[in-house]
Design a protein around this motif. Structure first.
Motif, PDB file in Angstrom:
ATOM      1  N   LYS A  92      49.693   7.512  29.067  1.00  0.00           N
ATOM      2  CA  LYS A  92      49.992   6.265  29.765  1.00  0.00           C
ATOM      3  C   LYS A  92      49.761   5.086  28.835  1.00  0.00           C
ATOM      4  O   LYS A  92      48.692   4.957  28.243  1.00  0.00           O
ATOM      5  N   PRO A  93      50.730   4.201  28.687  1.00  0.00           N
ATOM      6  CA  PRO A  93      50.588   3.085  27.749  1.00  0.00           C
ATOM      7  C   PRO A  93      49.556   2.062  28.213  1.00  0.00           C
ATOM      8  O   PRO A  93      49.194   2.010  29.391  1.00  0.00           O
ATOM      9  N   LEU A  94      49.082   1.262  27.268  1.00  0.00           N
ATOM     10  CA  LEU A  94      48.257   0.120  27.603  1.00  0.00           C
ATOM     11  C   LEU A  94      49.159  -0.982  28.180  1.00  0.00           C
ATOM     12  O   LEU A  94      50.358  -0.790  28.341  1.00  0.00           O
ATOM     13  N   SER A  95      48.606  -2.127  28.434  1.00  0.00           N
ATOM     14  CA  SER A  95      49.268  -3.172  29.226  1.00  0.00           C
ATOM     15  C   SER A  95      50.686  -3.514  28.790  1.00  0.00           C
ATOM     16  O   SER A  95      51.598  -3.541  29.605  1.00  0.00           O
ATOM     17  N   LYS A  96      50.904  -3.784  27.514  1.00  0.00           N
ATOM     18  CA  LYS A  96      52.210  -4.277  27.073  1.00  0.00           C
ATOM     19  C   LYS A  96      53.009  -3.233  26.313  1.00  0.00           C
ATOM     20  O   LYS A  96      53.981  -3.541  25.645  1.00  0.00           O
ATOM     21  N   GLN A  97      52.583  -1.993  26.400  1.00  0.00           N
ATOM     22  CA  GLN A  97      53.287  -0.930  25.705  1.00  0.00           C
ATOM     23  C   GLN A  97      54.161  -0.152  26.680  1.00  0.00           C
ATOM     24  O   GLN A  97      53.963  -0.178  27.886  1.00  0.00           O
ATOM     25  N   GLU A  98      55.134   0.560  26.130  1.00  0.00           N
ATOM     26  CA  GLU A  98      56.048   1.344  26.938  1.00  0.00           C
ATOM     27  C   GLU A  98      55.993   2.810  26.517  1.00  0.00           C
ATOM     28  O   GLU A  98      55.633   3.129  25.392  1.00  0.00           O
ATOM     29  N   TYR A  99      56.378   3.678  27.445  1.00  0.00           N
ATOM     30  CA  TYR A  99      56.545   5.072  27.074  1.00  0.00           C
ATOM     31  C   TYR A  99      57.647   5.184  26.037  1.00  0.00           C
ATOM     32  O   TYR A  99      58.714   4.594  26.179  1.00  0.00           O
ATOM     33  N   ASP A 100      57.380   5.939  24.992  1.00  0.00           N
ATOM     34  CA  ASP A 100      58.354   6.155  23.926  1.00  0.00           C
ATOM     35  C   ASP A 100      58.919   7.561  24.095  1.00  0.00           C
ATOM     36  O   ASP A 100      58.233   8.545  23.841  1.00  0.00           O
ATOM     37  N   LEU A 101      60.154   7.662  24.543  1.00  0.00           N
ATOM     38  CA  LEU A 101      60.780   8.945  24.823  1.00  0.00           C
ATOM     39  C   LEU A 101      61.909   9.199  23.835  1.00  0.00           C
ATOM     40  O   LEU A 101      62.588   8.280  23.416  1.00  0.00           O
ATOM     41  N   ASP A 102      62.091  10.467  23.491  1.00  0.00           N
ATOM     42  CA  ASP A 102      63.026  10.803  22.418  1.00  0.00           C
ATOM     43  C   ASP A 102      64.003  11.887  22.836  1.00  0.00           C
ATOM     44  O   ASP A 102      63.633  12.881  23.470  1.00  0.00           O
ATOM     45  N   ASN A 161      59.573  -0.411  31.290  1.00  0.00           N
ATOM     46  CA  ASN A 161      58.783   0.760  31.657  1.00  0.00           C
ATOM     47  C   ASN A 161      58.734   1.809  30.550  1.00  0.00           C
ATOM     48  O   ASN A 161      57.702   2.391  30.264  1.00  0.00           O
ATOM     49  N   TYR A 162      59.862   2.029  29.941  1.00  0.00           N
ATOM     50  CA  TYR A 162      59.942   3.000  28.848  1.00  0.00           C
ATOM     51  C   TYR A 162      61.213   2.738  28.062  1.00  0.00           C
ATOM     52  O   TYR A 162      62.121   2.019  28.515  1.00  0.00           O
ATOM     53  N   HIS A 163      61.271   3.272  26.861  1.00  0.00           N
ATOM     54  CA  HIS A 163      62.514   3.207  26.098  1.00  0.00           C
ATOM     55  C   HIS A 163      62.881   4.604  25.620  1.00  0.00           C
ATOM     56  O   HIS A 163      62.017   5.435  25.354  1.00  0.00           O
ATOM     57  N   LEU A 164      64.155   4.836  25.555  1.00  0.00           N
ATOM     58  CA  LEU A 164      64.691   6.142  25.194  1.00  0.00           C
ATOM     59  C   LEU A 164      65.363   6.041  23.834  1.00  0.00           C
ATOM     60  O   LEU A 164      66.322   5.285  23.656  1.00  0.00           O
ATOM     61  N   ASP A 165      64.838   6.781  22.863  1.00  0.00           N
ATOM     62  CA  ASP A 165      65.402   6.793  21.520  1.00  0.00           C
ATOM     63  C   ASP A 165      66.351   7.975  21.358  1.00  0.00           C
ATOM     64  O   ASP A 165      65.944   9.125  21.543  1.00  0.00           O
ATOM     65  N   ILE A 166      67.593   7.677  21.025  1.00  0.00           N
ATOM     66  CA  ILE A 166      68.603   8.722  20.819  1.00  0.00           C
ATOM     67  C   ILE A 166      68.758   8.947  19.324  1.00  0.00           C
ATOM     68  O   ILE A 166      69.202   8.054  18.588  1.00  0.00           O
ATOM     69  N   LEU A 167      68.389  10.117  18.866  1.00  0.00           N
ATOM     70  CA  LEU A 167      68.407  10.443  17.443  1.00  0.00           C
ATOM     71  C   LEU A 167      69.642  11.271  17.104  1.00  0.00           C
ATOM     72  O   LEU A 167      69.738  12.441  17.480  1.00  0.00           O
ATOM     73  N   PRO A 168      70.619  10.707  16.382  1.00  0.00           N
ATOM     74  CA  PRO A 168      71.772  11.500  15.941  1.00  0.00           C
ATOM     75  C   PRO A 168      71.324  12.543  14.917  1.00  0.00           C
ATOM     76  O   PRO A 168      70.377  12.313  14.163  1.00  0.00           O
ATOM     77  N   ALA A 169      72.007  13.663  14.873  1.00  0.00           N
ATOM     78  CA  ALA A 169      71.617  14.711  13.930  1.00  0.00           C
ATOM     79  C   ALA A 169      72.748  15.702  13.707  1.00  0.00           C
ATOM     80  O   ALA A 169      73.681  15.806  14.511  1.00  0.00           O
ATOM     81  N   CYS A 170      72.623  16.439  12.602  1.00  0.00           N
ATOM     82  CA  CYS A 170      73.512  17.558  12.307  1.00  0.00           C
ATOM     83  C   CYS A 170      72.640  18.712  11.835  1.00  0.00           C
ATOM     84  O   CYS A 170      71.600  18.491  11.201  1.00  0.00           O
ATOM     85  N   PRO A 171      73.010  19.947  12.117  1.00  0.00           N
ATOM     86  CA  PRO A 171      72.204  21.081  11.655  1.00  0.00           C
ATOM     87  C   PRO A 171      72.232  21.186  10.129  1.00  0.00           C
ATOM     88  O   PRO A 171      73.255  20.910   9.496  1.00  0.00           O
TER      89      PRO A 171
END
Length: 376
Positions: A60-70, A119-129
């Motif tokens: 759970k984040p502190l006051s001004k932080q957000e969940y970092d989702l990937d 509330n949270y931010h969603l990071d979309i990571l592009p990738a190739c195998p």
């Protein structure tokens, strides 16, 4: 001590409402990315979560932080014949085609970020195998700072961490946890009572990191570095307290060896040694200096807590260590009441070695009622 730490971990868990919102976001974004019939035409796309939500160490984040989702968006292309920036731009362009996502979008060094109302931010990571015919899960990700590819392996990393975390010697004879009448973990998310010690320890280590660097977040070590070091120095301890102590001692040894070699500590992805998870320290000596101080300060403070005697003193120390918006005091009051009920019902005992237990064995002496715990 162990019951106190479990209670604190329970306050760090994401709620069902939060998880449902996150799950909805993942589903919607994944559907939008995989439904591209223009930019990604005839390209197989594999989308999967990575990071703390995947391995069960979200805090759970502190006051001004957000969940970092990937989220990883893996395109089945030959990376050696594909321009990294073209892949990155294709994902960015696809997200901009959606009016809602376009307003939320933020371009980062290696990912496209969607900011969800604070509330949270969603990071979309592009990738190739890395290898189209191999199943080692290694990938290449575009990096805008070098305008080229970087190595990674989030899927393999998660499997490695789960294997390490689940290999431990469980506490049996001397358990003192309050049992829940019913445990209903979220889909693919472990209830705190079911988490192995390493995962709970990582949650607490990350919480201490957040508190420690609250006023200087730019120097805070990233979660994957702390998580990797914790898993690499873990020695199958069955309790969270012993796990934290063992991890801190282990990292201190690694730091000492690196200092003797006049080098900074390197933290590589165990499932892809080409990925240096700590590469930031190469260009930010001050951040590394703060990391070293953080480890030694944490170790010293933790050892002081371990040496304390008396639940009221331990409680006060833990409140100080895991402060912020964490409702520790409420959980400690619950624990004090739980212990009182055990004593009144003759279910709390002490073994010959001085360990409190709810298992009334032949060598266990009942604990009589008293007001030792006081007010917390």
């Amino acid at each position: 001590m162990e019951d106190l730490l479990q209670r604190i971990c329970s306050t760090l868990q994401i709620t069902r409402t939060q998880y449902d919102a996150i799950e909805t976001s993942y589903g919607s974004v994944s559907k939008w990315l995989s439904g591209d019939e223009d930019l990604l035409k005839d390209v197989d796309v594999v989308i999967y979560p990575q990071g703390s939500l995947r391995i069960g160490t979200t805090v759970k984040p502190l006051s001004k932080q957000e969940y970092d989702l990937d989220l990883v968006c893996e395109l089945k292309l030959d990376w050696s014949k594909t321009d990294a920036m073209e892949v990155f731009d294709a994902i960015k362009k696809r997200m901009l085609q959606n009016e809602t996502y376009a307003q939320m979008l933020e371009v980062k060094k290696r990912c496209v970020r969607l900011n969800y109302a604070g509330n949270y931010h969603l990071d979309i990571l592009p990738a190739c195998p890395t290898n189209l015919v191999s199943d080692d899960c290694c990938i290449k990700v575009p990096d805008r700072s070098v305008e080229g590819w970087k190595d990674s392996n989030p899927k393999g990393y998660a499997e490695w961490f789960d294997k390490v975390a689940n290999d431990y010697i469980p506490l049996q004879q001397y358990e003192l946890f309050e049992k829940r009448a019913e445990i209903q973990p979220l889909p693919d998310v472990e209830a705190v009572e079911l988490k192995p010690p390493l995962k709970r320890a990582v949650q607490l280590i990350k919480r201490y990191r957040d508190v420690y660097f609250e006023n200087n977040p730019e120097f805070a070590p990233i979660s994957i570095v702390l998580t990797t070091l914790a898993a690499q120095t873990y020695n199958k301890q069955g309790s969270v307290a012993e796990t934290i102590q063992g991890v801190l001692d282990g990292i201190s040894v690694l730091l000492s060896k690196a200092q003797q070699q006049n080098k900074r500590l390197k933290v590589a992805n165990p499932m892809n040694p080409l990925e240096d998870l700590s590469e930031r320290w190469d260009n930010d000596a001050m951040a590394y200096k703060h990391f070293v101080k953080f480890v030694y300060d944490f170790q010293r403070e933790w050892n002081q807590i371990i040496d304390l005697r008396g639940i009221q003193y331990v409680s006060t120390a833990l409140i100080g260590m895991f402060k912020g918006h964490l409702p520790v005091e409420e959980e400690l009051r619950k624990q004090a009441n739980f212990m009182r009920v055990l004593r009144e019902n003759n279910k709390l005992g002490v073994t010959s070695s001085g360990i409190l237990t709810t298992s009334m064995l032949s060598n266990t002496i009942p604990v009589k009622g008293h007001n030792f715990y006081g007010s917390v």
